[in-house]
Design a protein around this motif. Sequence first.
Motif, PDB file in Angstrom:
ATOM      1  N   ALA A  25       0.824  -1.213   0.000  1.00  0.00           N
ATOM      2  CA  ALA A  25       0.000   0.000   0.000  1.00  0.00           C
ATOM      3  C   ALA A  25       0.854   1.257   0.000  1.00  0.00           C
ATOM      4  O   ALA A  25       0.615   2.191  -0.771  1.00  0.00           O
ATOM      5  N   LEU A  26       1.876   1.287   0.848  1.00  0.00           N
ATOM      6  CA  LEU A  26       2.720   2.486   0.912  1.00  0.00           C
ATOM      7  C   LEU A  26       3.543   2.653  -0.357  1.00  0.00           C
ATOM      8  O   LEU A  26       3.781   3.774  -0.806  1.00  0.00           O
ATOM      9  N   PHE A  27       4.001   1.529  -0.940  1.00  0.00           N
ATOM     10  CA  PHE A  27       4.750   1.634  -2.188  1.00  0.00           C
ATOM     11  C   PHE A  27       3.864   2.193  -3.296  1.00  0.00           C
ATOM     12  O   PHE A  27       4.282   3.083  -4.057  1.00  0.00           O
ATOM     13  N   LEU A  28       2.634   1.674  -3.380  1.00  0.00           N
ATOM     14  CA  LEU A  28       1.715   2.156  -4.408  1.00  0.00           C
ATOM     15  C   LEU A  28       1.376   3.626  -4.195  1.00  0.00           C
ATOM     16  O   LEU A  28       1.390   4.422  -5.142  1.00  0.00           O
ATOM     17  N   ILE A  29       1.086   3.989  -2.935  1.00  0.00           N
ATOM     18  CA  ILE A  29       0.769   5.386  -2.638  1.00  0.00           C
ATOM     19  C   ILE A  29       1.951   6.285  -2.969  1.00  0.00           C
ATOM     20  O   ILE A  29       1.805   7.361  -3.544  1.00  0.00           O
ATOM     21  N   GLY A  30       3.166   5.830  -2.603  1.00  0.00           N
ATOM     22  CA  GLY A  30       4.354   6.631  -2.876  1.00  0.00           C
ATOM     23  C   GLY A  30       4.583   6.842  -4.364  1.00  0.00           C
ATOM     24  O   GLY A  30       4.860   7.965  -4.809  1.00  0.00           O
ATOM     25  N   GLN A  31       4.459   5.751  -5.157  1.00  0.00           N
ATOM     26  CA  GLN A  31       4.687   5.884  -6.594  1.00  0.00           C
ATOM     27  C   GLN A  31       3.624   6.749  -7.266  1.00  0.00           C
ATOM     28  O   GLN A  31       3.931   7.618  -8.080  1.00  0.00           O
ATOM     29  N   VAL A  32       2.359   6.495  -6.890  1.00  0.00           N
ATOM     30  CA  VAL A  32       1.282   7.291  -7.480  1.00  0.00           C
ATOM     31  C   VAL A  32       1.439   8.759  -7.110  1.00  0.00           C
ATOM     32  O   VAL A  32       1.269   9.655  -7.958  1.00  0.00           O
ATOM     33  N   SER A  33       1.798   9.028  -5.846  1.00  0.00           N
ATOM     34  CA  SER A  33       1.976  10.422  -5.418  1.00  0.00           C
ATOM     35  C   SER A  33       3.131  11.073  -6.165  1.00  0.00           C
ATOM     36  O   SER A  33       3.043  12.230  -6.590  1.00  0.00           O
ATOM     37  N   TYR A  34       4.228  10.303  -6.341  1.00  0.00           N
ATOM     38  CA  TYR A  34       5.396  10.869  -7.020  1.00  0.00           C
ATOM     39  C   TYR A  34       5.044  11.270  -8.453  1.00  0.00           C
ATOM     40  O   TYR A  34       5.311  12.398  -8.883  1.00  0.00           O
ATOM     41  N   PHE A  35       4.434  10.343  -9.182  1.00  0.00           N
ATOM     42  CA  PHE A  35       4.110  10.640 -10.579  1.00  0.00           C
ATOM     43  C   PHE A  35       3.019  11.699 -10.681  1.00  0.00           C
ATOM     44  O   PHE A  35       3.053  12.530 -11.593  1.00  0.00           O
ATOM     45  N   TYR A  36       2.071  11.682  -9.744  1.00  0.00           N
ATOM     46  CA  TYR A  36       1.015  12.686  -9.787  1.00  0.00           C
ATOM     47  C   TYR A  36       1.590  14.085  -9.592  1.00  0.00           C
ATOM     48  O   TYR A  36       1.300  14.995 -10.374  1.00  0.00           O
ATOM     49  N   PHE A  37       2.383  14.254  -8.537  1.00  0.00           N
ATOM     50  CA  PHE A  37       2.933  15.584  -8.262  1.00  0.00           C
ATOM     51  C   PHE A  37       3.928  15.999  -9.339  1.00  0.00           C
ATOM     52  O   PHE A  37       4.035  17.192  -9.665  1.00  0.00           O
ATOM     53  N   TYR A  38       4.664  15.025  -9.900  1.00  0.00           N
ATOM     54  CA  TYR A  38       5.604  15.382 -10.967  1.00  0.00           C
ATOM     55  C   TYR A  38       4.840  15.891 -12.196  1.00  0.00           C
ATOM     56  O   TYR A  38       5.205  16.930 -12.776  1.00  0.00           O
ATOM     57  N   GLU A  39       3.787  15.175 -12.594  1.00  0.00           N
ATOM     58  CA  GLU A  39       3.004  15.611 -13.744  1.00  0.00           C
ATOM     59  C   GLU A  39       2.321  16.945 -13.470  1.00  0.00           C
ATOM     60  O   GLU A  39       2.268  17.823 -14.337  1.00  0.00           O
ATOM     61  N   ARG A  40       1.806  17.085 -12.247  1.00  0.00           N
ATOM     62  CA  ARG A  40       1.135  18.346 -11.916  1.00  0.00           C
ATOM     63  C   ARG A  40       2.113  19.515 -11.958  1.00  0.00           C
ATOM     64  O   ARG A  40       1.811  20.571 -12.524  1.00  0.00           O
ATOM     65  N   ASN A  41       3.319  19.314 -11.365  1.00  0.00           N
ATOM     66  CA  ASN A  41       4.316  20.392 -11.382  1.00  0.00           C
ATOM     67  C   ASN A  41       4.764  20.705 -12.806  1.00  0.00           C
ATOM     68  O   ASN A  41       4.930  21.874 -13.181  1.00  0.00           O
ATOM     69  N   THR A  42       4.964  19.642 -13.604  1.00  0.00           N
ATOM     70  CA  THR A  42       5.411  19.858 -14.981  1.00  0.00           C
ATOM     71  C   THR A  42       4.378  20.638 -15.776  1.00  0.00           C
ATOM     72  O   THR A  42       4.706  21.612 -16.474  1.00  0.00           O
ATOM     73  N   ASN A  43       3.111  20.221 -15.667  1.00  0.00           N
ATOM     74  CA  ASN A  43       2.052  20.926 -16.412  1.00  0.00           C
ATOM     75  C   ASN A  43       1.914  22.370 -15.943  1.00  0.00           C
ATOM     76  O   ASN A  43       1.689  23.278 -16.749  1.00  0.00           O
ATOM     77  N   GLU A  44       2.048  22.571 -14.627  1.00  0.00           N
ATOM     78  CA  GLU A  44       1.921  23.929 -14.112  1.00  0.00           C
ATOM     79  C   GLU A  44       3.079  24.799 -14.580  1.00  0.00           C
ATOM     80  O   GLU A  44       2.886  25.965 -14.959  1.00  0.00           O
ATOM     81  N   VAL A  45       4.308  24.234 -14.566  1.00  0.00           N
ATOM     82  CA  VAL A  45       5.471  25.010 -15.009  1.00  0.00           C
ATOM     83  C   VAL A  45       5.347  25.341 -16.494  1.00  0.00           C
ATOM     84  O   VAL A  45       5.629  26.474 -16.922  1.00  0.00           O
ATOM     85  N   LEU A 293      12.071  20.468 -10.925  1.00  0.00           N
ATOM     86  CA  LEU A 293      10.727  19.931 -10.727  1.00  0.00           C
ATOM     87  C   LEU A 293      10.718  18.778  -9.746  1.00  0.00           C
ATOM     88  O   LEU A 293       9.768  18.601  -8.976  1.00  0.00           O
ATOM     89  N   THR A 294      11.761  17.948  -9.794  1.00  0.00           N
ATOM     90  CA  THR A 294      11.784  16.755  -8.960  1.00  0.00           C
ATOM     91  C   THR A 294      12.353  17.013  -7.573  1.00  0.00           C
ATOM     92  O   THR A 294      12.282  16.139  -6.714  1.00  0.00           O
ATOM     93  N   GLY A 295      12.921  18.174  -7.344  1.00  0.00           N
ATOM     94  CA  GLY A 295      13.534  18.446  -6.042  1.00  0.00           C
ATOM     95  C   GLY A 295      12.536  18.367  -4.907  1.00  0.00           C
ATOM     96  O   GLY A 295      12.773  17.709  -3.890  1.00  0.00           O
ATOM     97  N   ASP A 296      11.380  19.051  -5.065  1.00  0.00           N
ATOM     98  CA  ASP A 296      10.371  19.025  -4.002  1.00  0.00           C
ATOM     99  C   ASP A 296       9.754  17.640  -3.849  1.00  0.00           C
ATOM    100  O   ASP A 296       9.419  17.216  -2.737  1.00  0.00           O
ATOM    101  N   ILE A 297       9.617  16.933  -4.987  1.00  0.00           N
ATOM    102  CA  ILE A 297       8.937  15.636  -4.944  1.00  0.00           C
ATOM    103  C   ILE A 297       9.802  14.590  -4.237  1.00  0.00           C
ATOM    104  O   ILE A 297       9.291  13.651  -3.622  1.00  0.00           O
ATOM    105  N   LYS A 298      11.124  14.722  -4.302  1.00  0.00           N
ATOM    106  CA  LYS A 298      11.999  13.775  -3.604  1.00  0.00           C
ATOM    107  C   LYS A 298      11.750  13.798  -2.101  1.00  0.00           C
ATOM    108  O   LYS A 298      11.905  12.772  -1.424  1.00  0.00           O
ATOM    109  N   GLU A 299      11.367  14.948  -1.575  1.00  0.00           N
ATOM    110  CA  GLU A 299      11.061  15.016  -0.153  1.00  0.00           C
ATOM    111  C   GLU A 299       9.840  14.160   0.175  1.00  0.00           C
ATOM    112  O   GLU A 299       9.794  13.509   1.223  1.00  0.00           O
ATOM    113  N   ILE A 300       8.864  14.137  -0.731  1.00  0.00           N
ATOM    114  CA  ILE A 300       7.681  13.295  -0.512  1.00  0.00           C
ATOM    115  C   ILE A 300       8.075  11.822  -0.515  1.00  0.00           C
ATOM    116  O   ILE A 300       7.627  11.032   0.325  1.00  0.00           O
TER     117      ILE A 300
END
Length: 595
Positions: A25-45, A293-300
Amino acid sequence: MIKWFANLKFRYQLVTGMIFITSAALFLIGQVSYFYFYERNTNEVLRRARSSVEMAGESLSYQFNSLSAATNHLLVKEPFPQMIADINNYNFTGYARYFTTATAVTDSFLQNHDLVTNVLVCGDDQILFSPTSLGISSHFDKLLPENIWQYPHITVLPTRFSNMFGRKGVIPVSYPVSSILSSKHLAYQDITNCRKVRFILLVDTEQIRDYFNRMSNRYTYCMYLADENGQPLDITEKEYPDAFLPQICKWVADGSPGQEGTVKAENEDLFLTMNKIKFCNLNVVHMTKKSALTGDIKEIRSFFILVWIACFLAAVLLSLALSGLLTRNLRVLGTIIRSINDKTYTKRKEFNHTDEISLLGVQLNQMYDTIQLQLLQIKDEEQKKAMAEIQMMSEQINPHFLYNTLECIHFQILNGHSKTAEGMLESLGKYLRTTLSFGKTMISVEKEVEHVTSYMEIMNRHSSNGIQMETQIDPLLKDCQIMKILLQPLAENCIRHGFDGFISGLEPVPPRIDILISPADHNKIRIEVTDNGRGIDIEVANACITENSSESQKHFGLSNIQKRLKACYGDSFRITFQSIPYLKNSVIIELPRDI
């Protein structure tokens, strides 16, 4: 793998299962969160970059074109036409006399255009006019080392620094000009067999950089101005080496307005967005590094790793503790519950000890005997009335409520939660004593409140919603008789329609039900059941208490309450609704105190 797991002892199965579930569960949540925030940050930038280059392109296009128009107006003023004509015709005898007049005209031009720091007029043998320095001729090669005479059109050159104009950088804009005195016109071209003349504007680089910095965001690596060949104009290679890479310059040179994409640099990807300026084919380029873009997401990701380690240790310790509790003295209780479900529980199992599980077994026997006795009394003493009562109960209560409660007790027993199971049995007993009250239609207000309280205790133990319920009864009304099973369907509606879908720990508001029973005008009782859930669709609710409506068939809870109230009180009752979602949603019933 399955066979190996099935052959493990129960405690090791529990440990393995909890570790696997927690980790997955935590692995899935972590991966989904990472890709979600990365895509969101990329689209926003990219969205911000598109907006920045569009705004910068429009603004700079306007400024450069306005500056060019002002330059046209300046060059037709005296003494510039005659000065340019003299340079073209190798006539320099009166050149010095132009200086004072040209300086006056140029000073006004510079005051009106802050973007320009200086102007130059020069011939191909470095005969030069500048309003700010008479000695600039000796520094001409340092200021303009390239061959500016090879450019037949208006050309913007890269920034450079000169001590003649302070430490600020300037961007030269070179205009090829020729004067045709016979027609009194200027032309932006070189005349054959005439000396070449260049009018040069020195644009303040710092102002351009300040403008781009204001248009940037915290993810921006660099935003700059480039020529038609992709070469940066307002930055230096020392500051931003990536902007001078050949692949970057080629991408800009080959690009079209509004283009965006990714270019591979030496160590990482660069996100680029560009737009054209309607002046000399210039380009505005916005550049962002992927690492930004990935700097903040690495903290997550680091946070999820720490959470996984903590959950891993907690799962091991809790599994070992629980497995020791769950494997003691539960087989007998499991056998009893299975027999009750199969309707084969005839020989009572006696419990002679005083531990929690033994007490639970005694209460289970008592509950079973109570249910059997009540069923026999309903059958034998008041068959017709009991059938009507059962019919009424079947409409008010989920027919699987009792079985689900027993299954829940079974689950609590299997998990060693004897106190929880004991509490559920006690609440169920109270609930059933009111529900199966031997055909009575009316009960006291106090008993009715005890009934709904027992129901809420059972429901809160069924799930993890943790719905808080508060009741307030006027002391003078505790012994007043009202129709029974009035509050429980209303509380059930609050749970099913107000809090359905709430996730424990993530509720928009802490779930809460309040019951207020107070006197009303004209010797009546006012009952108000309030929740802070999603809200009541008042139009649908009013339709539910309207006879023969389609909504009354879909939502039988309110419809059944309305029908039973009408049977007991005639037309002397009233039901109203109020709704403020997630704050106060109320069903208000007014009844006569005496029938």
